[in-house]
Design a protein around this motif. Structure first.
Motif, PDB file in Angstrom:
ATOM      1  N   MET A  77       0.842  -1.180   0.000  1.00  0.00           N
ATOM      2  CA  MET A  77       0.000   0.000   0.000  1.00  0.00           C
ATOM      3  C   MET A  77       0.893   1.250   0.000  1.00  0.00           C
ATOM      4  N   THR A  78       0.384   2.274  -0.643  1.00  0.00           N
ATOM      5  CA  THR A  78       1.113   3.534  -0.768  1.00  0.00           C
ATOM      6  C   THR A  78       0.318   4.638  -0.105  1.00  0.00           C
ATOM      7  N   GLN A  79       1.002   5.470   0.631  1.00  0.00           N
ATOM      8  CA  GLN A  79       0.331   6.546   1.353  1.00  0.00           C
ATOM      9  C   GLN A  79       0.042   7.733   0.426  1.00  0.00           C
ATOM     10  N   ILE A  80      -1.184   8.242   0.536  1.00  0.00           N
ATOM     11  CA  ILE A  80      -1.555   9.491  -0.124  1.00  0.00           C
ATOM     12  C   ILE A  80      -2.039  10.434   0.970  1.00  0.00           C
ATOM     13  N   ILE A  81      -1.380  11.569   1.070  1.00  0.00           N
ATOM     14  CA  ILE A  81      -1.824  12.611   1.997  1.00  0.00           C
ATOM     15  C   ILE A  81      -2.682  13.569   1.189  1.00  0.00           C
ATOM     16  N   VAL A  82      -3.917  13.766   1.638  1.00  0.00           N
ATOM     17  CA  VAL A  82      -4.841  14.674   0.975  1.00  0.00           C
ATOM     18  C   VAL A  82      -4.908  15.938   1.829  1.00  0.00           C
ATOM     19  N   LEU A  83      -4.517  17.050   1.228  1.00  0.00           N
ATOM     20  CA  LEU A  83      -4.550  18.316   1.957  1.00  0.00           C
ATOM     21  C   LEU A  83      -5.996  18.730   2.211  1.00  0.00           C
ATOM     22  N   PRO A  84      -6.239  19.529   3.245  1.00  0.00           N
ATOM     23  CA  PRO A  84      -7.619  19.911   3.569  1.00  0.00           C
ATOM     24  C   PRO A  84      -8.353  20.568   2.392  1.00  0.00           C
TER      25      PRO A  84
ATOM     26  N   GLY B 266      -8.318  17.356   6.048  1.00  0.00           N
ATOM     27  CA  GLY B 266      -7.306  16.609   5.321  1.00  0.00           C
ATOM     28  C   GLY B 266      -7.432  15.137   5.671  1.00  0.00           C
ATOM     29  N   SER B 267      -6.622  14.316   5.048  1.00  0.00           N
ATOM     30  CA  SER B 267      -6.703  12.888   5.303  1.00  0.00           C
ATOM     31  C   SER B 267      -5.408  12.207   4.878  1.00  0.00           C
ATOM     32  N   VAL B 268      -5.132  11.091   5.488  1.00  0.00           N
ATOM     33  CA  VAL B 268      -4.021  10.229   5.078  1.00  0.00           C
ATOM     34  C   VAL B 268      -4.654   8.882   4.750  1.00  0.00           C
ATOM     35  N   ILE B 269      -4.477   8.447   3.497  1.00  0.00           N
ATOM     36  CA  ILE B 269      -5.089   7.187   3.082  1.00  0.00           C
ATOM     37  C   ILE B 269      -4.019   6.230   2.577  1.00  0.00           C
TER      38      ILE B 269
ATOM     39  N   CYS C  29      -7.990   8.749  -8.223  1.00  0.00           N
ATOM     40  CA  CYS C  29      -9.426   9.005  -8.092  1.00  0.00           C
ATOM     41  C   CYS C  29     -10.126   7.837  -7.384  1.00  0.00           C
ATOM     42  N   GLU C  30      -9.873   6.627  -7.851  1.00  0.00           N
ATOM     43  CA  GLU C  30     -10.472   5.442  -7.231  1.00  0.00           C
ATOM     44  C   GLU C  30     -10.066   5.336  -5.763  1.00  0.00           C
ATOM     45  N   SER C  31      -8.809   5.625  -5.485  1.00  0.00           N
ATOM     46  CA  SER C  31      -8.310   5.548  -4.109  1.00  0.00           C
ATOM     47  C   SER C  31      -9.014   6.550  -3.204  1.00  0.00           C
ATOM     48  N   LEU C  32      -9.198   7.764  -3.703  1.00  0.00           N
ATOM     49  CA  LEU C  32      -9.888   8.782  -2.909  1.00  0.00           C
ATOM     50  C   LEU C  32     -11.318   8.343  -2.601  1.00  0.00           C
ATOM     51  N   ILE C  33     -12.030   7.922  -3.619  1.00  0.00           N
ATOM     52  CA  ILE C  33     -13.435   7.516  -3.443  1.00  0.00           C
ATOM     53  C   ILE C  33     -13.545   6.321  -2.513  1.00  0.00           C
ATOM     54  N   GLU C  34     -12.635   5.363  -2.666  1.00  0.00           N
ATOM     55  CA  GLU C  34     -12.635   4.169  -1.811  1.00  0.00           C
ATOM     56  C   GLU C  34     -12.430   4.532  -0.336  1.00  0.00           C
ATOM     57  N   ASN C  35     -11.806   5.695  -0.108  1.00  0.00           N
ATOM     58  CA  ASN C  35     -11.536   6.146   1.259  1.00  0.00           C
ATOM     59  C   ASN C  35     -12.454   7.298   1.672  1.00  0.00           C
TER      60      ASN C  35
END
Length: 113
Positions: free
Chosen positions: A1-8, A16-19, A28-34
């Motif tokens: 798994m690879t970390q994606i940090i989503v800024l607020p 914000g979020s860390v997925i 896009c799929e990763s964001l929606i899945e989380n």
């Protein structure tokens, strides 16, 4: 798994979020899945700009955008040199920091198709 940090983002993830994302899956799929429901009006077929993101860190690890994506990005709101369409960016092994622009342009909804 690879970390994606989503800024607020004021609406989609105010804090914000860390997925954790699966390599090979689109951002896009990763964001929606989380549970970060980024707009994707064309159902991730590279036909609009609603899933536009700015890759703040890890951009250099991504393969270059195809011509079709580049053409669409020219129409995106808030375009920056590190802009990509999240439906076209495949998660690799390098962690990413992404920013979802405050606004989006939906060419079909705005009557500009």
């Amino acid at each position: 798994m690879t970390q994606i940090i989503v800024l607020p983002h004021v609406e989609l993830c105010p804090d914000g979020s860390v997925i954790e994302a699966k390599p090979g899956q689109s951002v896009c799929e990763s964001l929606i899945e989380n549970d970060i429901y980024i707009e994707h009006a064309c159902e991730m077929s590279c036909a609009c700009t609603t899933c536009h993101v700015i890759v703040r860190e890890g951009f250099e690890s991504l393969p270059p955008a195809e011509e079709e994506e580049e053409d669409l990005l020219d129409k995106a709101w808030g375009l920056e040199p590190q802009s990509r369409l999240s439906c076209q960016v495949q998660v690799g092994d390098t962690p990413l920091v992404v920013e979802i622009p405050r606004y989006t342009i939906n060419m079909a909804r705005e009557g500009k198709h």
